[in-house]
Structure formats: structure tokens, C-alpha cells
Design a protein around this motif. Structure first.
Motif, PDB file in Angstrom:
ATOM      1  N   GLU A   1       0.893  -1.247   0.099  1.00 57.08           N
ATOM      2  CA  GLU A   1       0.115   0.177   0.087  1.00 57.08           C
ATOM      3  C   GLU A   1       0.922   1.140  -0.072  1.00 57.08           C
ATOM      4  O   GLU A   1       1.784   1.554   1.083  1.00 57.08           O
ATOM      5  CB  GLU A   1      -1.123   0.031   1.265  1.00 57.08           C
ATOM      6  CG  GLU A   1      -1.770   1.174   1.461  1.00 57.08           C
ATOM      7  CD  GLU A   1      -2.696   1.182   2.553  1.00 57.08           C
ATOM      8  OE1 GLU A   1      -3.985   0.690   2.395  1.00 57.08           O
ATOM      9  OE2 GLU A   1      -2.263   1.594   3.596  1.00 57.08           O
ATOM     10  N   PRO A   2       0.790   2.055  -1.132  1.00 51.31           N
ATOM     11  CA  PRO A   2       1.507   3.305  -1.088  1.00 51.31           C
ATOM     12  C   PRO A   2       0.832   4.443  -0.492  1.00 51.31           C
ATOM     13  O   PRO A   2      -0.601   4.475  -0.462  1.00 51.31           O
ATOM     14  CB  PRO A   2       1.797   3.452  -2.503  1.00 51.31           C
ATOM     15  CG  PRO A   2       0.410   2.890  -3.142  1.00 51.31           C
ATOM     16  CD  PRO A   2       0.370   1.779  -2.312  1.00 51.31           C
TER      17      PRO A   2
ATOM     18  N   GLN B   1      -4.906  14.303  -6.964  1.00 51.47           N
ATOM     19  CA  GLN B   1      -6.076  13.562  -7.572  1.00 51.47           C
ATOM     20  C   GLN B   1      -5.735  13.271  -9.119  1.00 51.47           C
ATOM     21  O   GLN B   1      -6.175  12.329  -9.605  1.00 51.47           O
ATOM     22  CB  GLN B   1      -7.232  14.230  -7.338  1.00 51.47           C
ATOM     23  CG  GLN B   1      -7.837  14.127  -5.872  1.00 51.47           C
ATOM     24  CD  GLN B   1      -9.039  14.884  -5.520  1.00 51.47           C
ATOM     25  OE1 GLN B   1      -9.731  15.352  -6.395  1.00 51.47           O
ATOM     26  NE2 GLN B   1      -9.416  14.843  -4.161  1.00 51.47           N
ATOM     27  N   LYS B   2      -5.257  14.578  -9.591  1.00 51.01           N
ATOM     28  CA  LYS B   2      -5.035  14.167 -11.158  1.00 51.01           C
ATOM     29  C   LYS B   2      -3.994  13.370 -11.673  1.00 51.01           C
ATOM     30  O   LYS B   2      -3.864  12.997 -12.680  1.00 51.01           O
ATOM     31  CB  LYS B   2      -4.633  15.945 -11.567  1.00 51.01           C
ATOM     32  CG  LYS B   2      -5.863  16.670 -11.692  1.00 51.01           C
ATOM     33  CD  LYS B   2      -5.534  18.056 -12.150  1.00 51.01           C
ATOM     34  CE  LYS B   2      -6.529  18.880 -12.150  1.00 51.01           C
ATOM     35  NZ  LYS B   2      -6.217  20.375 -12.535  1.00 51.01           N
ATOM     36  N   LEU B   3      -3.079  13.123 -10.669  1.00 47.40           N
ATOM     37  CA  LEU B   3      -2.024  11.957 -10.933  1.00 47.40           C
ATOM     38  C   LEU B   3      -2.764  10.692 -10.936  1.00 47.40           C
ATOM     39  O   LEU B   3      -2.197   9.669 -11.702  1.00 47.40           O
ATOM     40  CB  LEU B   3      -0.862  12.136  -9.890  1.00 47.40           C
ATOM     41  CG  LEU B   3      -0.193  13.459  -9.770  1.00 47.40           C
ATOM     42  CD1 LEU B   3       0.691  13.376  -8.457  1.00 47.40           C
ATOM     43  CD2 LEU B   3       0.650  13.623 -11.108  1.00 47.40           C
ATOM     44  N   ASN B   4      -3.866  10.202 -10.557  1.00 44.62           N
ATOM     45  CA  ASN B   4      -4.598   9.167 -10.550  1.00 44.62           C
ATOM     46  C   ASN B   4      -3.568   8.126 -10.098  1.00 44.62           C
ATOM     47  O   ASN B   4      -3.433   6.903 -10.868  1.00 44.62           O
ATOM     48  CB  ASN B   4      -5.226   8.795 -12.137  1.00 44.62           C
ATOM     49  CG  ASN B   4      -5.863   7.835 -11.988  1.00 44.62           C
ATOM     50  OD1 ASN B   4      -6.709   7.624 -10.972  1.00 44.62           O
ATOM     51  ND2 ASN B   4      -6.155   7.103 -13.195  1.00 44.62           N
ATOM     52  N   LEU B   5      -3.095   8.110  -8.853  1.00 45.07           N
ATOM     53  CA  LEU B   5      -1.939   6.992  -8.404  1.00 45.07           C
ATOM     54  C   LEU B   5      -2.379   5.737  -7.969  1.00 45.07           C
ATOM     55  O   LEU B   5      -3.777   6.014  -7.418  1.00 45.07           O
ATOM     56  CB  LEU B   5      -1.295   7.623  -7.157  1.00 45.07           C
ATOM     57  CG  LEU B   5      -0.332   9.082  -7.795  1.00 45.07           C
ATOM     58  CD1 LEU B   5       0.110   9.708  -6.755  1.00 45.07           C
ATOM     59  CD2 LEU B   5       0.918   8.469  -8.774  1.00 45.07           C
TER      60      LEU B   5
ATOM     61  N   ALA C   1       3.586  -2.143 -13.173  1.00 47.36           N
ATOM     62  CA  ALA C   1       2.934  -0.965 -13.638  1.00 47.36           C
ATOM     63  C   ALA C   1       2.530  -0.007 -12.666  1.00 47.36           C
ATOM     64  O   ALA C   1       2.761   1.259 -12.723  1.00 47.36           O
ATOM     65  CB  ALA C   1       1.937  -1.242 -14.557  1.00 47.36           C
ATOM     66  N   HIS C   2       2.175  -0.507 -11.282  1.00 48.56           N
ATOM     67  CA  HIS C   2       1.750   0.375 -10.362  1.00 48.56           C
ATOM     68  C   HIS C   2       2.959   0.988  -9.703  1.00 48.56           C
ATOM     69  O   HIS C   2       2.799   2.231  -9.603  1.00 48.56           O
ATOM     70  CB  HIS C   2       1.061  -0.589  -9.327  1.00 48.56           C
ATOM     71  CG  HIS C   2      -0.393  -1.064  -9.824  1.00 48.56           C
ATOM     72  ND1 HIS C   2      -0.752  -2.351  -9.119  1.00 48.56           N
ATOM     73  CD2 HIS C   2      -1.134  -0.807 -10.784  1.00 48.56           C
ATOM     74  CE1 HIS C   2      -1.686  -2.661  -9.923  1.00 48.56           C
ATOM     75  NE2 HIS C   2      -2.127  -1.838 -10.683  1.00 48.56           N
ATOM     76  N   ILE C   3       3.979   0.364  -9.479  1.00 49.25           N
ATOM     77  CA  ILE C   3       5.269   1.059  -8.654  1.00 49.25           C
ATOM     78  C   ILE C   3       5.609   2.276  -9.708  1.00 49.25           C
ATOM     79  O   ILE C   3       6.256   3.211  -9.492  1.00 49.25           O
ATOM     80  CB  ILE C   3       6.298   0.092  -8.139  1.00 49.25           C
ATOM     81  CG1 ILE C   3       7.291   0.974  -7.494  1.00 49.25           C
ATOM     82  CG2 ILE C   3       6.910  -0.637  -9.498  1.00 49.25           C
ATOM     83  CD1 ILE C   3       6.593   1.415  -6.299  1.00 49.25           C
ATOM     84  N   GLU C   4       5.763   1.697 -11.100  1.00 48.05           N
ATOM     85  CA  GLU C   4       6.363   2.593 -11.963  1.00 48.05           C
ATOM     86  C   GLU C   4       5.409   3.719 -12.339  1.00 48.05           C
ATOM     87  O   GLU C   4       5.949   4.814 -12.454  1.00 48.05           O
ATOM     88  CB  GLU C   4       6.345   1.863 -13.562  1.00 48.05           C
ATOM     89  CG  GLU C   4       7.377   0.732 -13.385  1.00 48.05           C
ATOM     90  CD  GLU C   4       7.683  -0.179 -14.531  1.00 48.05           C
ATOM     91  OE1 GLU C   4       6.595  -0.312 -15.392  1.00 48.05           O
ATOM     92  OE2 GLU C   4       8.343  -1.067 -14.588  1.00 48.05           O
TER      93      GLU C   4
ATOM     94  N   SER D   1       5.612   9.819 -11.175  1.00 49.11           N
ATOM     95  CA  SER D   1       4.831  10.993 -10.542  1.00 49.11           C
ATOM     96  C   SER D   1       5.769  11.541  -9.541  1.00 49.11           C
ATOM     97  O   SER D   1       5.480  12.609  -9.075  1.00 49.11           O
ATOM     98  CB  SER D   1       3.708  10.414  -9.926  1.00 49.11           C
ATOM     99  OG  SER D   1       2.688   9.764 -10.599  1.00 49.11           O
ATOM    100  N   VAL D   2       6.928  11.085  -9.131  1.00 49.14           N
ATOM    101  CA  VAL D   2       7.786  11.620  -8.112  1.00 49.14           C
ATOM    102  C   VAL D   2       8.400  13.014  -8.421  1.00 49.14           C
ATOM    103  O   VAL D   2       8.298  13.845  -7.393  1.00 49.14           O
ATOM    104  CB  VAL D   2       9.171  10.929  -8.029  1.00 49.14           C
ATOM    105  CG1 VAL D   2      10.026  11.457  -7.214  1.00 49.14           C
ATOM    106  CG2 VAL D   2       8.768   9.269  -7.295  1.00 49.14           C
ATOM    107  N   PRO D   3       8.700  13.497  -9.703  1.00 52.26           N
ATOM    108  CA  PRO D   3       8.950  15.016 -10.011  1.00 52.26           C
ATOM    109  C   PRO D   3       7.627  16.033  -9.476  1.00 52.26           C
ATOM    110  O   PRO D   3       8.074  16.879  -8.772  1.00 52.26           O
ATOM    111  CB  PRO D   3       9.211  15.074 -11.336  1.00 52.26           C
ATOM    112  CG  PRO D   3       9.814  13.668 -11.783  1.00 52.26           C
ATOM    113  CD  PRO D   3       8.749  12.687 -10.819  1.00 52.26           C
ATOM    114  N   CYS D   4       6.524  15.522  -9.821  1.00 55.27           N
ATOM    115  CA  CYS D   4       5.431  16.205  -9.458  1.00 55.27           C
ATOM    116  C   CYS D   4       5.378  16.268  -7.974  1.00 55.27           C
ATOM    117  O   CYS D   4       4.793  17.382  -7.370  1.00 55.27           O
ATOM    118  CB  CYS D   4       4.195  15.748 -10.099  1.00 55.27           C
ATOM    119  SG  CYS D   4       2.557  16.761 -10.052  1.00 55.27           S
TER     120      CYS D   4
END
Length: 315
Positions: free
Chosen positions: A62-63, A79-83, A91-94, A99-102
Motif C-alpha cells: 500500500e503506497p 488527484q489528477k495524478l490518478n495514483l 506498472a503500479h510502482i512505475e 509521478s515523483v517529480p510532481c
């Protein structure tokens, strides 16, 4: 004792592991730090928790990103990142990695409005001594920052081990170090001041079961960080593991960043009879870090006793 399960460790370390991409990303990004907790990891950026990853019973992970950093009001940017809310495939961790820079930018804006300077310096010290180009030359390795444990009843800025350069062939010659970071003279007194920290350290170290648990945590954290390739030092061919002894006397170290030499506050605090008594206690060795020229590489020769630092302040 804090630590990761063999499964969690394997998912990070093994090339085919579910979480391996985030470990590789951290190794290639000096602004990030991985901290080992009890069944989860924290990934720090500028001393703030950028990402928490927790092992779940169904073999998923769970992230979590703390939404308090998003100052947009409606948490719009996050919310817009849709993580993904669960990590069950690469694919989930990628997606989180991309999204790390954001996420960093969100935290940058938050830290501008709500600075956390001491925590930022803690992570800087960790990087200098664990992973930088001079890490092998230093004698302290940071195993954790922002340590908090309700069972032990303690909060400590940094946990570390002291491993003298001349004794790297023997992991049993290490000792624990408990470090408090103070930024500026405004943090030297009050409820979280030097004297209060010394009282808390004395209580913790003299409570044998709690201190033993803390020692086990530091030892486990060091060895697991080493296993993950997050420590830079010349290893012996015998593959030694660090072993701390519960009844060994630890270092209690204060790192005082940006002390004002014209201020008398620090000198006044260290002249207090309570401070003088802690400078002579049998429970721990009280030390004050003085940098070798400029920088935060921690060496035994840079650790002054209370007597030495009081003399230095008066000179």
C-alpha cells in the motif's frame, strides 16, 4: 525491533522484485532517502515523507503520499495524478515513480510556506555519511531519521552507528549513536531544548529493556540498508555483519547548525549544573559535533566533549 520481512526485502533487492524499480530509482536520485520501519518503508525528500510503502497481508503493498503537502485546497494536483492505491504489479510502482517529480514540486511549495529546516539538514547529514563520495572516509552511518517509537517512548532525530575506520574488519567494534539536530539558537532551550533531550536520553538508556530494543533496531536497520546497497564503504571479504552490544555505552551527539557565535545562550545552557552532570554520566558519552572545515562528514576526531566545547565557546 524495526525491520523488513525477508519477503519485503526480497521484493526491493531482487531484480525481478515487485518493488525493485523504486530501490533503483532511489540509488540514482541523491535527493531521496529510504528509511526502514517496522513492516514498511518511508522515502524521504528534503526531510519530508514523500512516499510510505506498507506490506499488506494479501502480499500487496500500500503506497501513501501525505495530502497535507498539497496546498491547492482541494487536493487537485494529487488527484489528477490518478495514483494506484495498491501495488500488485510493476506498472503500479512505475506509475508512482513517474509521478515523483510532481510530488517533489508539491512538497517544495509546502516547505516554502511551512519550513522544516532541521529535518532537511538531517537528510543532508544522512547522505553525506551514507552514500556520498566521502562516505567511506567517515566513521558514522545514519540508520534512521525522525525516529519515533511509542513502545520505547522516544523520539530521536537520528539513529546511527559509530564504526571507526581502523576497525572495519570487525563489526562487533561498533557502538550506537543517538543524535539530535538543532538549527539556530532558537531551538536550544524550551520544551525541546538541550537539557530536556539529555534527560530523555538518560531515562531511555538507563531503562534496559527499552534501550536493548533500540539497539536491536539500529543493528537491523544498518544491516538491511547495507543489504539493499544503500551504504557506501569498503567491505571486507569476510562478509561481516554489524553487531551492537546492548550494555555498551552509546554516544549522545548534538549537531548544532548555524550557532550564532555572538550569542551567549549556548554557553549559558552548557554551564548549567544539569548539563555538567550529564557530561560526566556513566550512561553515555556526551559529544558535540564540530565540522572538519565545512561539511557534515562525521568523524570521531570531530566529536568534542562537554568540557572541550565549553572551552571553545569561551575562547
Amino acid at each position: 525491533m524495526r525491520g523488513l520481512s525477508k519477503t519485503f526485502l526480497g521484493e526491493l533487492k531482487e531484480e525481478g522484485g515487485l518493488l525493485h524499480p523504486i530501490l533503483e530509482y532511489i540509488k540514482n536520485d541523491d535527493t531521496l532517502m529510504l528509511a526502514i520501519r517496522n513492516g514498511y518503508i518511508n522515502i524521504y525528500y528534503r526531510g519530508g515523507n514523500l512516499l510510505k510503502i506498507t506490506a499488506k497481508k494479501d502480499n500487496s503493498y500500500e503506497p501513501h503520499f501525505d495530502e497535507k503537502y498539497d496546498l491547492s485546497g482541494g487536493r487537485d494536483r494529487i488527484q489528477k495524478l490518478n495514483l494506484p492505491k495498491k501495488i500488485t504489479e510493476r506498472a503500479h510502482i512505475e506509475k508512482w515513480i513517474s509521478s515523483v517529480p510532481c510530488l517533489k514540486e508539491i512538497m517544495d511549495f509546502s516547505f516554502h510556506k511551512h519550513p522544516k529546516v532541521e529535518r532537511e539538514f538531517q537528510q543532508l547529514i544522512q547522505r553525506e555519511n551514507n552514500r556520498s563520495s566521502i562516505a567511506n572516509e567517515t566513521e558514522y552511518f545514519i540508520t534512521d531519521i525522525e525516529f519515533a517509537d511509542s513502545d520505547i517512548g522516544s523520539r530521536i532525530d537520528m539513529l546511527a552507528i559509530c564504526w571507526p575506520a581502523k576497525q572495519r574488519k570487525n563489526g562487533s567494534n561498533c557502538r550506537a549513536a543517538l543524535i539530535e539536530m538543532k538549527y539556530g539558537d532558537g531551538s536550544l532551550d524550551g520544551k525541546a531544548g538541550l537539557l530536556e533531550h539529555l534527560t530523555d536520553f538518560d531515562t531511555l538508556i538507563s531503562t534496559k529493556d527499552k534501550y536493548k530494543s533500540l539497539i536491536e533496531t539500529i543493528e537491523s536497520q544498518f544491516n538491511q540498508l547495507d543489504e539493499l546497497g544503500l551504504l557506501s564503504f569498503n567491505r571486507c571479504s569476510n562478509g561481516i555483519k554489524v553487531k551492537l552490544v546492548a550494555n555498551s555505552k552509546p554516544d549522545v551527539i548534538f549537531i548544532l547548525a548555524n550557532h550564532n557565535p555572538r550569542s551567549t545562550k549556548l554557553s549559558s545552557i552548557l554551564d548549567d549544573p544539569k548539563a555538567v552532570a550529564y557530561g560526566q554520566t556513566q550512561h553515555f558519552d556526551l559529544r558535540f559535533f564540530v565540522s572538519s572545515f565545512a561539511g557534515y562528514g562525521l568523524h570521531s576526531d570531530c566529536m568534542l566533549t562537554l568540557t572541550q566545547v565549553r572551552k571553545l565557546l569561551k575562547s
